[in-house]
Motif scaffolding. Sequence first.
Motif, PDB file in Angstrom:
ATOM      1  N   ASP A   1      35.018  32.327  48.284  1.00 19.53           N
ATOM      2  CA  ASP A   1      36.295  31.640  48.071  1.00 19.53           C
ATOM      3  C   ASP A   1      37.286  32.591  47.405  1.00 19.53           C
ATOM      4  OD1 ASP A   1      35.812  31.746  45.346  1.00 19.53           O
ATOM      5  OD2 ASP A   1      35.043  29.703  45.231  1.00 19.53           O
ATOM      6  N   GLY A   2      38.474  32.102  47.123  1.00 16.81           N
ATOM      7  CA  GLY A   2      39.536  32.958  46.599  1.00 16.81           C
ATOM      8  C   GLY A   2      39.307  33.454  45.194  1.00 16.81           C
ATOM      9  N   ASN A   3      38.393  32.833  44.470  1.00 18.02           N
ATOM     10  CA  ASN A   3      38.129  33.209  43.083  1.00 18.02           C
ATOM     11  C   ASN A   3      36.781  33.911  43.007  1.00 18.02           C
ATOM     12  OD1 ASN A   3      38.672  33.294  40.282  1.00 18.02           O
ATOM     13  ND2 ASN A   3      37.359  31.515  39.954  1.00 18.02           N
ATOM     14  N   SER A   4      36.684  35.036  43.719  1.00 21.11           N
ATOM     15  CA  SER A   4      35.382  35.684  43.811  1.00 21.11           C
ATOM     16  C   SER A   4      35.523  37.195  43.938  1.00 21.11           C
ATOM     17  CB  SER A   4      34.605  35.154  45.015  1.00 21.11           C
ATOM     18  OG  SER A   4      35.215  35.589  46.221  1.00 21.11           O
ATOM     19  N   CYS A   5      34.428  37.879  43.660  1.00 26.69           N
ATOM     20  CA  CYS A   5      34.387  39.325  43.855  1.00 26.69           C
ATOM     21  C   CYS A   5      34.503  39.666  45.336  1.00 26.69           C
ATOM     22  CB  CYS A   5      33.079  39.890  43.290  1.00 26.69           C
ATOM     23  SG  CYS A   5      32.955  39.834  41.496  1.00 26.69           S
ATOM     24  N   GLN A   6      33.891  38.843  46.192  1.00 27.36           N
ATOM     25  CA  GLN A   6      33.958  39.106  47.627  1.00 27.36           C
ATOM     26  C   GLN A   6      35.406  39.085  48.126  1.00 27.36           C
ATOM     27  OE1 GLN A   6      31.290  40.092  49.230  1.00 27.36           O
ATOM     28  NE2 GLN A   6      30.059  39.773  47.390  1.00 27.36           N
TER      29      GLN A   6
END
Length: 515
Positions: free
Chosen positions: A132-137
């Motif tokens: 999701d948008g709040n991630s390291c990925q």
Amino acid sequence: MAEVHEVLSPYEALCQGVALNPEGIAAQDSRQVLTYSELLARVQALATGLTQQAPDNKRIGLCARNCADNLVAYLAILSAGLVWVPINPKNGRTLNQKLIEKSQLSMVIADCESQSEIPDGSYKVLLLDSKDGNSCQALIEQFMDQQFKPASIGPDDILAIKFTGGSTGEPKGVMQSCSNMMAVMQSLLTVFEFNGDDCNLAVAPLSHGASHYVLPILAVGGRHLLLETPDIASIQQGFSEQGATVSFMPPTLIYKLLDDPNTTSATFPSLRHLTYSAAPMPLPRIQQALDILGRKLSTVYGQTEAPMVISALPPKAMTRPDLQESVGRAGPFCDIAILDKNHNPLPAGQVGEIAARGDIVMSGYLGQPEKTQEVFTKSESHWLLTGDLGYLSDEGYLFIKGRASDVIISGGFNIYPAEVEDALMAIDGIRECVVFSTEDDYWGEKLEAAVCLTEQSRLDQNQIIHQLKEKLGPVKTPKQIYLLQSLPRNPVGKVVRKDVRKVIEKQQVPAEYAR
């Protein structure tokens, strides 16, 4: 060992591995495999993203199981010149709250499974293994194609704050500098001669001692095999089927591995050395390991304040019977001294406090200058006082007698619990033990022990006491022995001596189980 040029930062160590083995496997877990080129690209992208979101104090917590994503985040934090604050998911929310508050984190990176161990707070949480948008990925994808500019890092810059003492008192944040990290890396390369064919089986938590294996293996182009759930079957498979050549484990895990009926000499076809630390290993267990592993057991001695290589005993030295109770000689970047109560050096053979100095020694405790001063001598030599007691042999080998704070004075005699524990572990049928004391009007401190037996053992307290008296005499033989199912441990597997009495009371050990 592959030639290792002088590297001045963790990022340079990674780049050296990339140059040696660009398409070789750098890291793998049960879900993904990363080549060196892929690992570098992900580290660079995440480092760029973290630099833009970094807190003012540059401190980023990392709370995750062993996995490739954890390794990427760890390397990205260091490559960005930020401060890595490892948090063990097994700590529990209460202790983690303390660590987060003490280090004043405004950002924590956590995998989805460990997120529940991070208390709610005002800090930002980045998910490690979510898309999701709040991630390291998401940050990696956003910055993957941007040019990376390595941070300018000086030797005295703090790159890590690792907490110690949380299970035995108020946790202290140990500040480790870039030069500390590089000295530990070079020490391990020198002592264990890692090479590009090595595969490190990462079993112990990367939040603790196992993290020190990351950089030296990468610097020579080796491979990390990371176990998210290190059960005995997966450890056996890592050695037998996936080619692990080196590993670092606490003794308790090695015991479980060696005691499993499916573990044989054939389990370790590629093993070069299995290293234990964090606790002593009794002679019968060392012999068991040598019988199964061959001449491939080693040990290192260190503490968070002086990581990993205060001293080391490599596999060849471990085969000498007179050295098997030793933790080896001083590491390449460390001096060792044995000091008396006035901090004067003692000659070989005399027991005193173990002191260390050199590039591996910490910069100090975070926000605690008084505590920092307490653990360093006031002299120009500036020795770090480890709190451990021991002596040096004429050949310079270090032998540990136990913690200074653990010494028991019973009937006017100084008793080292480690000596009694070694004698207990030499008795066939005892799986593990711990020696402790209770206040007593007659003895001052009454020596007691808690013992866990093997499944096949038929020992009783009378037999144990009889064998101990023959080995140690009556003074060092515990006045009471309790049979327990298990011993209390902290999140990294160390027995917590001060909590043994609580376990005895909880398990309601019958009177006839004490002697």
